[in-house]
Design a protein around this motif. Structure first.
Motif, PDB file in Angstrom:
ATOM      1  N   ILE A 122     -46.525  33.081  18.720  1.00 37.90           N
ATOM      2  CA  ILE A 122     -45.707  33.459  17.560  1.00 37.90           C
ATOM      3  C   ILE A 122     -45.464  32.228  16.679  1.00 37.90           C
ATOM      4  CG2 ILE A 122     -43.386  34.188  16.832  1.00 37.90           C
ATOM      5  CD1 ILE A 122     -43.356  35.975  19.381  1.00 37.90           C
ATOM      6  N   ARG A 123     -45.094  31.115  17.312  1.00 36.82           N
ATOM      7  CA  ARG A 123     -44.808  29.895  16.539  1.00 36.82           C
ATOM      8  C   ARG A 123     -46.057  29.385  15.832  1.00 36.82           C
ATOM      9  NH1 ARG A 123     -41.495  27.420  21.516  1.00 36.82           N
ATOM     10  NH2 ARG A 123     -39.632  28.698  21.323  1.00 36.82           N
ATOM     11  N   MET A 124     -47.204  29.481  16.487  1.00 39.28           N
ATOM     12  CA  MET A 124     -48.443  29.029  15.864  1.00 39.28           C
ATOM     13  C   MET A 124     -48.761  29.847  14.616  1.00 39.28           C
ATOM     14  SD  MET A 124     -52.384  29.146  17.226  1.00 39.28           S
ATOM     15  CE  MET A 124     -52.229  27.890  18.470  1.00 39.28           C
ATOM     16  N   VAL A 125     -48.734  31.167  14.766  1.00 39.24           N
ATOM     17  CA  VAL A 125     -49.064  32.027  13.620  1.00 39.24           C
ATOM     18  C   VAL A 125     -48.054  31.811  12.499  1.00 39.24           C
ATOM     19  CG1 VAL A 125     -49.264  34.424  12.854  1.00 39.24           C
ATOM     20  CG2 VAL A 125     -50.291  33.725  15.027  1.00 39.24           C
ATOM     21  N   LYS A 126     -46.767  31.749  12.840  1.00 38.99           N
ATOM     22  CA  LYS A 126     -45.745  31.558  11.806  1.00 38.99           C
ATOM     23  C   LYS A 126     -45.872  30.199  11.130  1.00 38.99           C
ATOM     24  CE  LYS A 126     -42.184  34.816  13.228  1.00 38.99           C
ATOM     25  NZ  LYS A 126     -40.768  35.002  13.607  1.00 38.99           N
ATOM     26  N   TYR A 127     -46.297  29.187  11.866  1.00 35.50           N
ATOM     27  CA  TYR A 127     -46.470  27.844  11.299  1.00 35.50           C
ATOM     28  C   TYR A 127     -47.457  27.877  10.136  1.00 35.50           C
ATOM     29  CZ  TYR A 127     -47.598  22.803  11.274  1.00 35.50           C
ATOM     30  OH  TYR A 127     -47.806  21.495  10.919  1.00 35.50           O
ATOM     31  N   PHE A 128     -48.596  28.497  10.351  1.00 34.06           N
ATOM     32  CA  PHE A 128     -49.612  28.553   9.300  1.00 34.06           C
ATOM     33  C   PHE A 128     -49.274  29.590   8.238  1.00 34.06           C
ATOM     34  CE2 PHE A 128     -51.917  26.554  12.788  1.00 34.06           C
ATOM     35  CZ  PHE A 128     -52.505  25.496  12.125  1.00 34.06           C
ATOM     36  N   MET A 129     -48.673  30.709   8.635  1.00 38.44           N
ATOM     37  CA  MET A 129     -48.309  31.717   7.645  1.00 38.44           C
ATOM     38  C   MET A 129     -47.258  31.166   6.682  1.00 38.44           C
ATOM     39  SD  MET A 129     -50.205  34.324   8.270  1.00 38.44           S
ATOM     40  CE  MET A 129     -49.404  35.402   7.133  1.00 38.44           C
ATOM     41  N   LYS A 130     -46.283  30.433   7.217  1.00 41.93           N
ATOM     42  CA  LYS A 130     -45.247  29.860   6.349  1.00 41.93           C
ATOM     43  C   LYS A 130     -45.865  28.891   5.353  1.00 41.93           C
ATOM     44  CE  LYS A 130     -40.953  27.222   6.264  1.00 41.93           C
ATOM     45  NZ  LYS A 130     -39.885  26.551   7.037  1.00 41.93           N
ATOM     46  N   ALA A 131     -46.808  28.059   5.817  1.00 45.59           N
ATOM     47  CA  ALA A 131     -47.438  27.092   4.917  1.00 45.59           C
ATOM     48  C   ALA A 131     -48.238  27.799   3.827  1.00 45.59           C
ATOM     49  CB  ALA A 131     -48.348  26.160   5.712  1.00 45.59           C
ATOM     50  N   PHE A 132     -48.905  28.893   4.180  1.00 48.35           N
ATOM     51  CA  PHE A 132     -49.684  29.653   3.204  1.00 48.35           C
ATOM     52  C   PHE A 132     -48.769  30.289   2.160  1.00 48.35           C
ATOM     53  CE2 PHE A 132     -51.661  33.814   2.065  1.00 48.35           C
ATOM     54  CZ  PHE A 132     -52.716  33.319   1.326  1.00 48.35           C
ATOM     55  N   VAL A 133     -47.708  30.929   2.615  1.00 45.13           N
ATOM     56  CA  VAL A 133     -46.775  31.571   1.685  1.00 45.13           C
ATOM     57  C   VAL A 133     -46.028  30.530   0.872  1.00 45.13           C
ATOM     58  CG1 VAL A 133     -44.695  33.005   1.550  1.00 45.13           C
ATOM     59  CG2 VAL A 133     -46.547  33.634   3.119  1.00 45.13           C
ATOM     60  N   GLN A 134     -45.644  29.423   1.507  1.00 49.57           N
ATOM     61  CA  GLN A 134     -44.879  28.376   0.826  1.00 49.57           C
ATOM     62  C   GLN A 134     -45.656  27.806  -0.359  1.00 49.57           C
ATOM     63  OE1 GLN A 134     -41.720  27.732   1.862  1.00 49.57           O
ATOM     64  NE2 GLN A 134     -41.438  26.435   0.065  1.00 49.57           N
ATOM     65  N   TYR A 135     -46.942  27.625  -0.196  1.00 51.47           N
ATOM     66  CA  TYR A 135     -47.767  27.115  -1.292  1.00 51.47           C
ATOM     67  C   TYR A 135     -47.622  27.996  -2.522  1.00 51.47           C
ATOM     68  CZ  TYR A 135     -51.928  25.810  -3.964  1.00 51.47           C
ATOM     69  OH  TYR A 135     -52.784  25.412  -4.963  1.00 51.47           O
ATOM     70  N   ASN A 136     -47.598  29.285  -2.288  1.00 51.88           N
ATOM     71  CA  ASN A 136     -47.581  30.220  -3.404  1.00 51.88           C
ATOM     72  C   ASN A 136     -46.174  30.478  -3.924  1.00 51.88           C
ATOM     73  OD1 ASN A 136     -50.534  31.026  -3.536  1.00 51.88           O
ATOM     74  ND2 ASN A 136     -50.062  31.174  -1.374  1.00 51.88           N
ATOM     75  N   LEU A 137     -45.167  30.314  -3.081  1.00 52.53           N
ATOM     76  CA  LEU A 137     -43.789  30.393  -3.569  1.00 52.53           C
ATOM     77  C   LEU A 137     -43.503  29.243  -4.523  1.00 52.53           C
ATOM     78  CD1 LEU A 137     -41.771  31.353  -0.365  1.00 52.53           C
ATOM     79  CD2 LEU A 137     -42.311  32.818  -2.325  1.00 52.53           C
ATOM     80  N   ASN A 138     -44.162  28.104  -4.290  1.00 52.48           N
ATOM     81  CA  ASN A 138     -43.953  26.925  -5.134  1.00 52.48           C
ATOM     82  C   ASN A 138     -44.883  26.898  -6.354  1.00 52.48           C
ATOM     83  OD1 ASN A 138     -41.962  25.953  -3.464  1.00 52.48           O
ATOM     84  ND2 ASN A 138     -43.356  24.724  -2.228  1.00 52.48           N
ATOM     85  N   ALA A 139     -45.641  27.953  -6.559  1.00 45.28           N
ATOM     86  CA  ALA A 139     -46.555  27.988  -7.708  1.00 45.28           C
ATOM     87  C   ALA A 139     -45.760  27.782  -8.997  1.00 45.28           C
ATOM     88  CB  ALA A 139     -47.296  29.319  -7.757  1.00 45.28           C
ATOM     89  N   GLY A 140     -46.295  26.963  -9.868  1.00 43.34           N
ATOM     90  CA  GLY A 140     -45.642  26.687 -11.139  1.00 43.34           C
ATOM     91  C   GLY A 140     -44.711  25.487 -11.083  1.00 43.34           C
ATOM     92  N   GLN A 141     -44.311  25.054  -9.901  1.00 38.22           N
ATOM     93  CA  GLN A 141     -43.423  23.898  -9.794  1.00 38.22           C
ATOM     94  C   GLN A 141     -44.203  22.586  -9.858  1.00 38.22           C
ATOM     95  OE1 GLN A 141     -40.863  24.232  -6.414  1.00 38.22           O
ATOM     96  NE2 GLN A 141     -40.240  26.317  -6.887  1.00 38.22           N
ATOM     97  N   THR A 142     -45.461  22.644  -9.480  1.00 38.97           N
ATOM     98  CA  THR A 142     -46.328  21.478  -9.595  1.00 38.97           C
ATOM     99  C   THR A 142     -47.627  21.906 -10.245  1.00 38.97           C
ATOM    100  OG1 THR A 142     -47.265  21.871  -7.394  1.00 38.97           O
ATOM    101  CG2 THR A 142     -45.379  20.388  -7.532  1.00 38.97           C
ATOM    102  N   GLU A 143     -48.292  20.960 -10.873  1.00 41.16           N
ATOM    103  CA  GLU A 143     -49.554  21.289 -11.532  1.00 41.16           C
ATOM    104  C   GLU A 143     -50.602  21.663 -10.481  1.00 41.16           C
ATOM    105  OE1 GLU A 143     -52.922  19.285 -14.473  1.00 41.16           O
ATOM    106  OE2 GLU A 143     -51.165  18.135 -13.817  1.00 41.16           O
TER     107      GLU A 143
END
Length: 196
Positions: A122-143
């Motif tokens: 569970i922790r492994m899958v969530k680790y990578f899923m969070k990083a994938f979603v986090q990248y896109n939640l931060n869209a527009g904040q950095t070039e």
């Protein structure tokens, strides 16, 4: 550029030799690991056993990491389709990953069979899923510059997008925030969608 760097189009300057174990798992494009907490020793050991079979983390093959992680996420998707419809309720998470653990135990030779396996999975899958979603939640904040990404990496990213959508009920990121276009055999052009 060595053969693996040429394969993934990653220059040595963009992927220096890792100085800590977590660096080995954070090179995948379109992921943001800045807000992921440091991995506990036992979780990191589990990651290494599953994703770096017979390799030391200092010189681990990115292709092996990618192949093994893709296999795990694919198993999650396939079993989810059989096990559940709609978003996962919190009370069902452990039971679902217990099933995934059983499948991987029998079908993935590199899968780690140590104690507390469902929780570590569970922790492994969530680790990578969070990083994938986090990248896109931060869209527009950095070039963000458009990227050329190898199809094997895109396979993993597409599968993570599909599993995240099934697991949480969220809209898919590709087609909503990101656009991926196959421009030649083995390469995708990925850019932000203008309407996102």
């Amino acid at each position: 550029m060595d053969s693996e760097e040429a394969y993934y189009g990653i220059a040595q300057a963009d992927y220096p030799r890792p100085t800590i174990n977590e660096d080995v798992f954070t090179w995948i494009p379109l992921m943001d690991f800045t807000d992921t907490p440091p991995l506990e020793h036992d979780d990191l050991t589990f990651f290494n056993r599953c994703l770096l079979p017979n390799e030391h983390w200092m010189d681990a093959s990115r292709k092996n990491i990618l192949d093994n992680l893709t296999y795990i996420i694919t198993a999650c998707i396939d079993l989810y389709n059989d096990y559940h419809t709609g978003p996962m309720e919190a009370g069902d998470v452990y039971a679902f990953f217990y099933i995934v653990k059983g499948y991987l135990h029998h079908n993935m030779p590199t899968f780690c069979r140590r104690g507390k396996t469902p929780l570590r999975l569970i922790r492994m899958v969530k680790y990578f899923m969070k990083a994938f979603v986090q990248y896109n939640l931060n869209a527009g904040q950095t070039e963000r510059k458009p990227l050329l990404i190898h199809q094997d990496i895109m396979t993993l990213l597409f599968k993570m997008d599909e599993f995240n959508s099934k697991y949480t009920g969220a809209a898919k990121i590709f087609g909503n925030r990101l656009e991926a276009v196959s421009i030649s055999d083995g390469v995708y052009y990925v850019s932000e969608r203008l309407e996102a």
